[in-house]
Write a protein that holds these residues in place. Sequence first.
Motif, PDB file in Angstrom:
ATOM      1  N   THR A  27      -2.940  12.383  -2.223  1.00 49.07           N
ATOM      2  CA  THR A  27      -3.902  13.220  -1.573  1.00 49.07           C
ATOM      3  C   THR A  27      -2.990  14.628  -2.018  1.00 49.07           C
ATOM      4  O   THR A  27      -2.081  14.972  -1.015  1.00 49.07           O
ATOM      5  CB  THR A  27      -3.924  12.998  -0.063  1.00 49.07           C
ATOM      6  N   ARG A  69       0.802  -1.046  -0.017  1.00 48.43           N
ATOM      7  CA  ARG A  69      -0.095  -0.138   0.070  1.00 48.43           C
ATOM      8  C   ARG A  69       0.842   1.235  -0.040  1.00 48.43           C
ATOM      9  O   ARG A  69       1.907   1.309   0.813  1.00 48.43           O
ATOM     10  CB  ARG A  69      -0.712   0.017   1.402  1.00 48.43           C
ATOM     11  N   ARG A  92      -2.458  11.687 -11.254  1.00 51.77           N
ATOM     12  CA  ARG A  92      -3.981  11.004 -11.460  1.00 51.77           C
ATOM     13  C   ARG A  92      -3.920   9.667 -12.280  1.00 51.77           C
ATOM     14  O   ARG A  92      -4.377   8.718 -12.058  1.00 51.77           O
ATOM     15  CB  ARG A  92      -4.965  11.812 -12.285  1.00 51.77           C
ATOM     16  N   HIS A  97      -5.179  11.603   8.203  1.00 53.94           N
ATOM     17  CA  HIS A  97      -5.151  10.464   7.452  1.00 53.94           C
ATOM     18  C   HIS A  97      -4.600   9.098   8.184  1.00 53.94           C
ATOM     19  O   HIS A  97      -4.655   8.107   7.734  1.00 53.94           O
ATOM     20  CB  HIS A  97      -4.759  10.505   6.259  1.00 53.94           C
ATOM     21  N   GLU A 116      -2.503   7.173 -10.133  1.00 53.64           N
ATOM     22  CA  GLU A 116      -3.474   6.686  -9.239  1.00 53.64           C
ATOM     23  C   GLU A 116      -4.662   5.937  -9.973  1.00 53.64           C
ATOM     24  O   GLU A 116      -5.009   4.481  -9.332  1.00 53.64           O
ATOM     25  CB  GLU A 116      -4.217   7.846  -8.587  1.00 53.64           C
ATOM     26  N   GLN A 117      -4.994   5.760 -11.030  1.00 57.17           N
ATOM     27  CA  GLN A 117      -5.880   5.094 -11.909  1.00 57.17           C
ATOM     28  C   GLN A 117      -5.156   3.923 -12.328  1.00 57.17           C
ATOM     29  O   GLN A 117      -5.983   2.862 -12.238  1.00 57.17           O
ATOM     30  CB  GLN A 117      -6.531   5.795 -12.962  1.00 57.17           C
ATOM     31  N   ASP A 136       0.490   5.521   0.183  1.00 57.84           N
ATOM     32  CA  ASP A 136      -0.176   6.891   0.106  1.00 57.84           C
ATOM     33  C   ASP A 136       0.769   7.760   0.054  1.00 57.84           C
ATOM     34  O   ASP A 136       1.901   8.153   0.683  1.00 57.84           O
ATOM     35  CB  ASP A 136      -0.759   6.849   1.705  1.00 57.84           C
ATOM     36  N   PRO A 179      -4.247   0.566  -8.278  1.00 58.30           N
ATOM     37  CA  PRO A 179      -5.132   0.311  -7.082  1.00 58.30           C
ATOM     38  C   PRO A 179      -4.539   0.550  -5.786  1.00 58.30           C
ATOM     39  O   PRO A 179      -5.249   1.041  -4.654  1.00 58.30           O
ATOM     40  CB  PRO A 179      -5.982  -0.831  -7.402  1.00 58.30           C
ATOM     41  N   TRP A 180      -3.287   0.162  -5.520  1.00 57.20           N
ATOM     42  CA  TRP A 180      -2.542   0.172  -4.377  1.00 57.20           C
ATOM     43  C   TRP A 180      -1.917   1.562  -4.046  1.00 57.20           C
ATOM     44  O   TRP A 180      -1.813   1.946  -2.797  1.00 57.20           O
ATOM     45  CB  TRP A 180      -1.333  -0.673  -4.181  1.00 57.20           C
ATOM     46  N   LEU A 181      -2.308   2.501  -4.983  1.00 59.04           N
ATOM     47  CA  LEU A 181      -1.721   3.944  -4.638  1.00 59.04           C
ATOM     48  C   LEU A 181      -2.799   4.882  -4.318  1.00 59.04           C
ATOM     49  O   LEU A 181      -3.924   5.009  -5.179  1.00 59.04           O
ATOM     50  CB  LEU A 181      -1.102   4.451  -6.017  1.00 59.04           C
ATOM     51  N   THR A 182      -2.757   5.727  -3.416  1.00 58.97           N
ATOM     52  CA  THR A 182      -3.731   6.892  -3.063  1.00 58.97           C
ATOM     53  C   THR A 182      -2.943   8.187  -2.941  1.00 58.97           C
ATOM     54  O   THR A 182      -1.821   8.100  -2.092  1.00 58.97           O
ATOM     55  CB  THR A 182      -4.439   6.783  -1.928  1.00 58.97           C
TER      56      THR A 182
END
Length: 379
Positions: free
Chosen positions: A302, A270, A290, A325, A293-294, A272, A297-300
């Motif tokens: 912010t 994961r 973006r 967070h 991130e698309q 972040d 799926p393991w990347l967020t």
Amino acid sequence: MDIPAMRASFGKAAAHGDQVPLWFYSHLFLTHPETREMFPVSMATQRDRLFAALGEVMSRVDDLDALVPILQQLGRDHRKFGALAAHYPAVGASLLATLEHFDDEWDEELAASWTEAYGLIADVMIGAADEVTDQPAWWEAEVVAHERRTLDVAVVHVRPRTPLEYLPGQAISLEIDQRPRLWRWYSPANAPRPDGVLELHVKARDGGPVSSALVRLTQVGDVLRLGPPVGHLSLDTGSDRDLLLVAGGTGLAPVKAIVDQVARHGPPRRVDLFVGARTEDAFYDRADLRRLEQEHPWLTVTPAVSQEKGSPSEHGDIGDVVLRHGPWNSRDVYVAGNPAMIEDTVTRLLHSGVPMARIRTEVFAPSRPSPTLDGKVTE
């Protein structure tokens, strides 16, 4: 070596400020004029680096385990300046002459200590340089893409003509024809790729001759020079913990490279990524973040702004947004940006329970000279 006496001697010289490097370089260039061509035409910034480097050496001179790797890195890197073993005695003689000039208690014992210390430093640096003579002192690289993202930020893609190995998160020094002998440091924003292309994030700054030229003057087809990689922000491949990445400004580059490394080589985890800016307009790489991130799926990702309350991004200092967070106690943490942002973010994370042993940082700020001993910066 009488280390306390050497530190006291160095302190006396450092107290004289700009007079000391001015005296040193005047002595060096007068006694060994052949060394002048190794330095830029303007010595304004260079003068600050000598005693910054010496101060770093003096702070670690009684910790050889820490000092020797730094000196080895210096020796390898100085090949790009044309430094030869024959130059080291000249520099040493001017250094001792400078320290003596600013110390009214200089004596033979102190001279002997400094002579021994400098001899050891030179031997380590020369030895490290000799070990890599089969590698280039620098790599020529062609600009294959140049995109202005904002008025003062460009993303520049360069392709070395011969393979250049580096670790994601490391920095690579760069010289351009428009600013000869001015080397500045930039972190590739990607892990090594099969085509060898490096993605560089460059912010033009007031008083930054190299960064300004890279943003405003450099064109596709230009050829520049790259030095050997340095730095310690690279991913700990011995750990499979999830990651917390925090970036401010062009400090995004090395942490984006870590994201790319995870995407290319794993292990699955994961990730972040928090990206801080003052205003929305400063998010120069939003579209590509973006995309990442698309695709993963393991990347967020912010984004957070500190000075624009009407922004759709989260509001607040990036360290505060990160804590909202959390918790992050189980993560490996990588932070890159300006010194104030790093200090605030790290302090908050430590207070929240993240062990310092799992936090790595890198400074990206115009206030620091380019690295001579460790760390890295852009202009």
